[in-house]
Write a protein that holds these residues in place. Structure first.
Motif, PDB file in Angstrom:
ATOM      1  N   SER A 200     -15.358  -1.592   3.081  1.00 39.01           N
ATOM      2  CA  SER A 200     -14.778  -0.991   4.279  1.00 39.01           C
ATOM      3  C   SER A 200     -13.988   0.257   3.865  1.00 39.01           C
ATOM      4  O   SER A 200     -13.078   0.175   3.042  1.00 39.01           O
ATOM      5  CB  SER A 200     -13.855  -2.010   4.952  1.00 39.01           C
ATOM      6  N   THR A 201     -14.386   1.414   4.400  1.00 36.14           N
ATOM      7  CA  THR A 201     -13.679   2.669   4.075  1.00 36.14           C
ATOM      8  C   THR A 201     -13.468   3.439   5.370  1.00 36.14           C
ATOM      9  O   THR A 201     -14.351   3.437   6.231  1.00 36.14           O
ATOM     10  CB  THR A 201     -14.512   3.565   3.124  1.00 36.14           C
ATOM     11  N   PRO A 202     -12.327   4.102   5.517  1.00 34.84           N
ATOM     12  CA  PRO A 202     -12.099   4.825   6.776  1.00 34.84           C
ATOM     13  C   PRO A 202     -12.858   6.152   6.791  1.00 34.84           C
ATOM     14  O   PRO A 202     -12.350   7.155   6.358  1.00 34.84           O
ATOM     15  CB  PRO A 202     -10.587   5.064   6.763  1.00 34.84           C
ATOM     16  N   GLU A 203     -14.098   6.133   7.250  1.00 34.63           N
ATOM     17  CA  GLU A 203     -14.901   7.366   7.220  1.00 34.63           C
ATOM     18  C   GLU A 203     -15.110   7.939   8.599  1.00 34.63           C
ATOM     19  O   GLU A 203     -15.807   8.917   8.774  1.00 34.63           O
ATOM     20  CB  GLU A 203     -16.244   7.100   6.551  1.00 34.63           C
TER      21      GLU A 203
ATOM     22  N   ILE B  33      -8.205  15.172  11.775  1.00 34.63           N
ATOM     23  CA  ILE B  33      -9.399  14.434  11.323  1.00 34.63           C
ATOM     24  C   ILE B  33     -10.367  15.455  10.719  1.00 34.63           C
ATOM     25  O   ILE B  33     -10.311  16.642  11.053  1.00 34.63           O
ATOM     26  CB  ILE B  33     -10.099  13.649  12.462  1.00 34.63           C
ATOM     27  N   ALA B  34     -11.214  14.961   9.817  1.00 37.33           N
ATOM     28  CA  ALA B  34     -12.186  15.872   9.204  1.00 37.33           C
ATOM     29  C   ALA B  34     -13.279  16.137  10.230  1.00 37.33           C
ATOM     30  O   ALA B  34     -13.771  15.215  10.869  1.00 37.33           O
ATOM     31  CB  ALA B  34     -12.784  15.223   7.960  1.00 37.33           C
TER      32      ALA B  34
ATOM     33  N   GLY C 214      -3.662  11.749   6.454  1.00 37.31           N
ATOM     34  CA  GLY C 214      -2.631  10.746   6.696  1.00 37.31           C
ATOM     35  C   GLY C 214      -2.711   9.535   5.798  1.00 37.31           C
ATOM     36  O   GLY C 214      -2.052   8.518   6.069  1.00 37.31           O
ATOM     37  N   LEU C 215      -3.532   9.582   4.739  1.00 35.44           N
ATOM     38  CA  LEU C 215      -3.576   8.444   3.817  1.00 35.44           C
ATOM     39  C   LEU C 215      -2.482   8.627   2.765  1.00 35.44           C
ATOM     40  O   LEU C 215      -2.352   9.713   2.186  1.00 35.44           O
ATOM     41  CB  LEU C 215      -4.923   8.386   3.085  1.00 35.44           C
ATOM     42  N   THR C 216      -1.706   7.597   2.516  1.00 32.90           N
ATOM     43  CA  THR C 216      -0.727   7.685   1.431  1.00 32.90           C
ATOM     44  C   THR C 216      -1.502   7.623   0.112  1.00 32.90           C
ATOM     45  O   THR C 216      -2.655   7.150   0.088  1.00 32.90           O
ATOM     46  CB  THR C 216       0.242   6.484   1.468  1.00 32.90           C
ATOM     47  N   PRO C 217      -0.905   8.092  -1.001  1.00 29.06           N
ATOM     48  CA  PRO C 217      -1.629   8.015  -2.285  1.00 29.06           C
ATOM     49  C   PRO C 217      -2.088   6.585  -2.564  1.00 29.06           C
ATOM     50  O   PRO C 217      -3.188   6.368  -3.085  1.00 29.06           O
ATOM     51  CB  PRO C 217      -0.592   8.483  -3.299  1.00 29.06           C
ATOM     52  N   GLN C 218      -1.267   5.589  -2.181  1.00 29.31           N
ATOM     53  CA  GLN C 218      -1.663   4.187  -2.426  1.00 29.31           C
ATOM     54  C   GLN C 218      -2.903   3.827  -1.600  1.00 29.31           C
ATOM     55  O   GLN C 218      -3.827   3.190  -2.107  1.00 29.31           O
ATOM     56  CB  GLN C 218      -0.537   3.207  -2.045  1.00 29.31           C
ATOM     57  N   GLN C 219      -2.896   4.240  -0.326  1.00 33.71           N
ATOM     58  CA  GLN C 219      -4.064   3.921   0.519  1.00 33.71           C
ATOM     59  C   GLN C 219      -5.314   4.617  -0.013  1.00 33.71           C
ATOM     60  O   GLN C 219      -6.398   4.030  -0.046  1.00 33.71           O
ATOM     61  CB  GLN C 219      -3.809   4.362   1.967  1.00 33.71           C
TER      62      GLN C 219
ATOM     63  N   GLU D 192      -6.463   2.713  -2.944  1.00 36.87           N
ATOM     64  CA  GLU D 192      -7.030   1.413  -2.581  1.00 36.87           C
ATOM     65  C   GLU D 192      -8.445   1.569  -2.001  1.00 36.87           C
ATOM     66  O   GLU D 192      -9.352   0.817  -2.320  1.00 36.87           O
ATOM     67  CB  GLU D 192      -6.104   0.811  -1.519  1.00 36.87           C
ATOM     68  N   LYS D 193      -8.623   2.575  -1.149  1.00 36.63           N
ATOM     69  CA  LYS D 193      -9.911   2.731  -0.470  1.00 36.63           C
ATOM     70  C   LYS D 193     -10.920   3.499  -1.313  1.00 36.63           C
ATOM     71  O   LYS D 193     -12.118   3.234  -1.236  1.00 36.63           O
ATOM     72  CB  LYS D 193      -9.714   3.484   0.859  1.00 36.63           C
ATOM     73  N   PHE D 194     -10.447   4.511  -2.018  1.00 33.99           N
ATOM     74  CA  PHE D 194     -11.402   5.438  -2.628  1.00 33.99           C
ATOM     75  C   PHE D 194     -11.223   5.597  -4.131  1.00 33.99           C
ATOM     76  O   PHE D 194     -11.675   6.584  -4.690  1.00 33.99           O
ATOM     77  CB  PHE D 194     -11.269   6.813  -1.966  1.00 33.99           C
ATOM     78  N   SER D 195     -10.567   4.614  -4.800  1.00 35.41           N
ATOM     79  CA  SER D 195     -10.332   4.811  -6.239  1.00 35.41           C
ATOM     80  C   SER D 195     -11.650   5.026  -6.977  1.00 35.41           C
ATOM     81  O   SER D 195     -11.733   5.822  -7.904  1.00 35.41           O
ATOM     82  CB  SER D 195      -9.580   3.627  -6.822  1.00 35.41           C
TER      83      SER D 195
END
Ligand code: ASP
Length: 618
Positions: free
Chosen positions: A178-181, A466-467, A532-537, A540-543
């Motif tokens: 699950s990724t916020p795309e 948003i992109a 709006g993604l924090t570095p942690q988010q 977590e999502k895209f490492s």
């Protein structure tokens, strides 16, 4: 079983005298009980007339033929002869018939709820729900068989072109993360890892980028994508994309490769030579057509007349122009006045039609659409004529007005006025009857490649960036520095950054979209931050992506074509369900299998899932 020697679309007068065997379905029959039965036998390839003549030795066959009904599956063996009743020019086999000497009923059919006929009695197909429930009957219709064939041919042309150009076909997972795309995802619970979920891919975007890091160089996949969005006429939650990615390229290389594909596809599918495709900057599209996928088959261009009407004291214009006056030109919040000149509109666009326009543009956030007509003697009439009188000369010059014209005005912020004008332009074109027939019906094929999109836009509801394409799209090469240096709070600069994205548009419909990708981790992290993604988010999502970008990611770019939409164009339908063998309804239901459907409590338990759904009391 009597196995076929020919298909039902194969026999011609050159076969007369031969003994042949055909297999197929009883499409229609005539003459039951008369001693002479005719059956049109159908398979995927066509129809052949079969005659049961009841000659002495064939009495028993005639008796069996008398019992044949629609959609029975049979085998017939017999001699080919010239049609005794005269040629049927509508059939490719229309010169001949087969006189049956042996009949084998392979399977009787129940009376079908409808016949697989493209031109049923009464001229109307049965309702779509019934056709979807009995999809196997609907797919037997010659038109649907043609669509399946068209689809298969387009798949082959696609593979041939990209294989010829060194693309590797590589499959990527369906069970993904699950990724916020952008779109809402379909989720799949994991049995092995309680409480964890897969998502079905919205597109294989990150896999194809990582394949570039992996050295695949040129990737192709004809893949299924899943987006849990409300379906529209040309959308399905599950659809097919031609997904492509290339390494060591910039925008123009990808666009050229795709132009070559479009040319090959149209040539092979319909013998059409696509002329060189015009590149149109996004800004030009928005200024002239009010939309990023302009339908350029008709003119009706929009004109920004903000400067012309700046001196007007017409309240609606004044109020609009006062908005965001300190913002730069084209900024979404700056006030503008847009005009659409409709030649001949004074006569064709009746009051009854134009009365609805205000409501129509309200749907896009505009307050209304002011209107004026130019009468035969060249004076403004009706609507806001009296307010425009002082500016008459300037307006005539700016818009090239002629007697008989109608002009519509949209005054609001750039984003609202442009959008409303773009939608109204299309509506006016429909009302004026100037939209040509679709290309598949002999109308023009009008291709465009739209470039230079903004990187970001503000979400109307949340006010967040948003992109515009997706978060992996790079800034255009000459914009990269400005982007990296821009402060995340500097709205005006962020909005002005141009991306290296591109769309291919056909007759006002987006058929493909893609971009040069970010291959630098720092730029990618900045995009995530803006979104709006924090570095942690982001981690977590895209490492996996950020990590891969650190290990020698080549410059790369790609695109995806909506395959179903291509087929819709080739077969001339505006219903996406027509071009998918087993489509879903607007609410995501498969009416044939009855999916989605309940599962057992045990299945849920195995998956560590509990349902909160309570059926409403009836
Ligand atoms: N993955 C993108 C999409 O599905 C296309 C692309 O950028 O290649 O829209």
């Amino acid at each position: 079983m009597l196995r076929r020697s020919h298909t039902c679309g194969e026999l011609r007068d050159s076969s007369v005298g031969q003994t042949v065997t055909l297999n197929g379905w009883v499409h229609s029959y005539r003459g039951h009980g008369t001693g002479l039965v005719f059956v049109d036998l159908r398979d995927r390839f066509g129809l052949t007339q079969v005659v049961f003549d009841g000659e002495d030795s064939r009495k028993a066959i005639l008796d069996a033929a008398d019992k044949l009904r629609h959609e029975d599956v049979i085998a017939v063996k017999g001699k080919v002869r010239i049609r005794t009743g005269g040629e049927n020019p509508k059939l490719i086999t229309g010169k001949i018939e087969v006189v049956c000497e042996e009949l084998e009923v392979l399977n009787k059919a129940e009376t079908p709820p409808f016949l697989p006929d493209d031109n049923p009695q009464g001229g109307k197909l049965p309702n779509e729900e019934l056709r979807l429930e009995y999809r196997y009957l609907d797919l037997r219709r010659p038109k649907m068989q043609h669509i399946l064939g068209t689809r298969a041919k387009a798949l082959k042309v696609t593979r041939d072109y990209f294989y010829d150009n060194g693309f590797l076909e590589i499959e990527t997972p369906i069970l993904y993360k699950s990724t916020p795309e952008g779109a809402r995802e379909f989720l799949v619970p994991s049995r092995h890892q309680p409480g964890e979920w897969y998502a079905l891919p919205q597109s294989p975007q990150l896999f194809k980028q990582i394949l570039m890091v992996a050295g695949a160089d040129r990737y192709l996949q004809i893949c299924r994508c899943f987006r849990d969005e409300d379906p529209r006429a040309d959308r399905q939650a599950e659809f097919t994309q031609i997904d492509l990615e290339m390494s060591f390229v910039r925008r123009e290389h990808v666009v050229e490769m795709m132009e070559g594909f479009v040319r090959r596809l149209w040539k092979d599918m319909c013998g059409y030579d696509v002329p060189p495709i015009k590149r149109m900057p996004y800004r030009e599209a928005m200024e002239d057509y009010g939309i990023d996928r302009p339908d350029t088959r008709y003119d009706l261009k929009i004109k920004d007349i903000s400067e012309v009407v700046a001196k007007s004291d017409f309240g609606v214009f004044k109020d609009a122009l006062a908005k965001g006056a300190d913002r730069p030109r084209f900024n979404s919040q700056r006030g503008v006045v847009k005009a659409i000149r409709v030649p001949g509109g004074a006569e064709k666009l009746t009051r009854k039609i134009t009365d609805g326009y205000t409501e129509f543009v309200k749907g896009f956030g505009a307050g209304g659409a002011a209107m004026v007509k130019v009468n035969a003697s060249g004076a403004f009439e009706t609507g806001i004529a009296k307010f425009l009188e002082p500016l008459k000369a300037e307006l005539f010059a700016a818009l090239g007005l002629q007697p008989g014209d109608t002009v519509f005005f949209l005054a609001d912020t750039y984003s609202i006025a442009t959008k409303a004008a773009g939608e109204l332009r299309q509506k006016i074109a429909r009302d004026m009857g100037i939209v040509p027939k679709p290309g598949a019906e002999g109308g023009p094929w009008n291709f465009l490649i739209v470039v230079d999109f903004p990187m970001f836009e503000k979400n109307k509801d949340t006010g967040k960036w948003i992109a515009m394409h997706h978060p992996f799209t790079a800034p255009r090469d000459d914009q990269a520095e400005a982007f990296v240096n821009a402060s995340v709070d500097d709205d005006v600069t962020i909005e002005s950054i141009v991306s290296a994205g591109y769309d291919i548009v056909l007759n006002g419909q987006e058929i493909a979209g893609g971009s040069v990708r970010i291959h630098d981790g720092a730029v990618q992290s900045k995009v995530f931050q803006l979104l709006g993604l924090t570095p942690q988010q982001a981690e977590e999502k895209f490492s996996f992506l950020l990590k891969a970008l650190k290990f020698g990611a080549p410059p790369h770019a790609g695109i995806a074509f909506g395959f179903d939409r291509l087929i819709m164009n080739f077969v001339g339908t505006d219903n996406i369900r027509d071009v998918i063998a087993f489509p879903k309804t607007q609410t995501g239901a498969d009416l044939m299998t009855k999916a989605p459907s309940p599962v057992t409590p045990q299945q849920l338990k195995d998956l560590h899932v509990a349902s909160t759904w309570v059926a409403p009391k009836v």
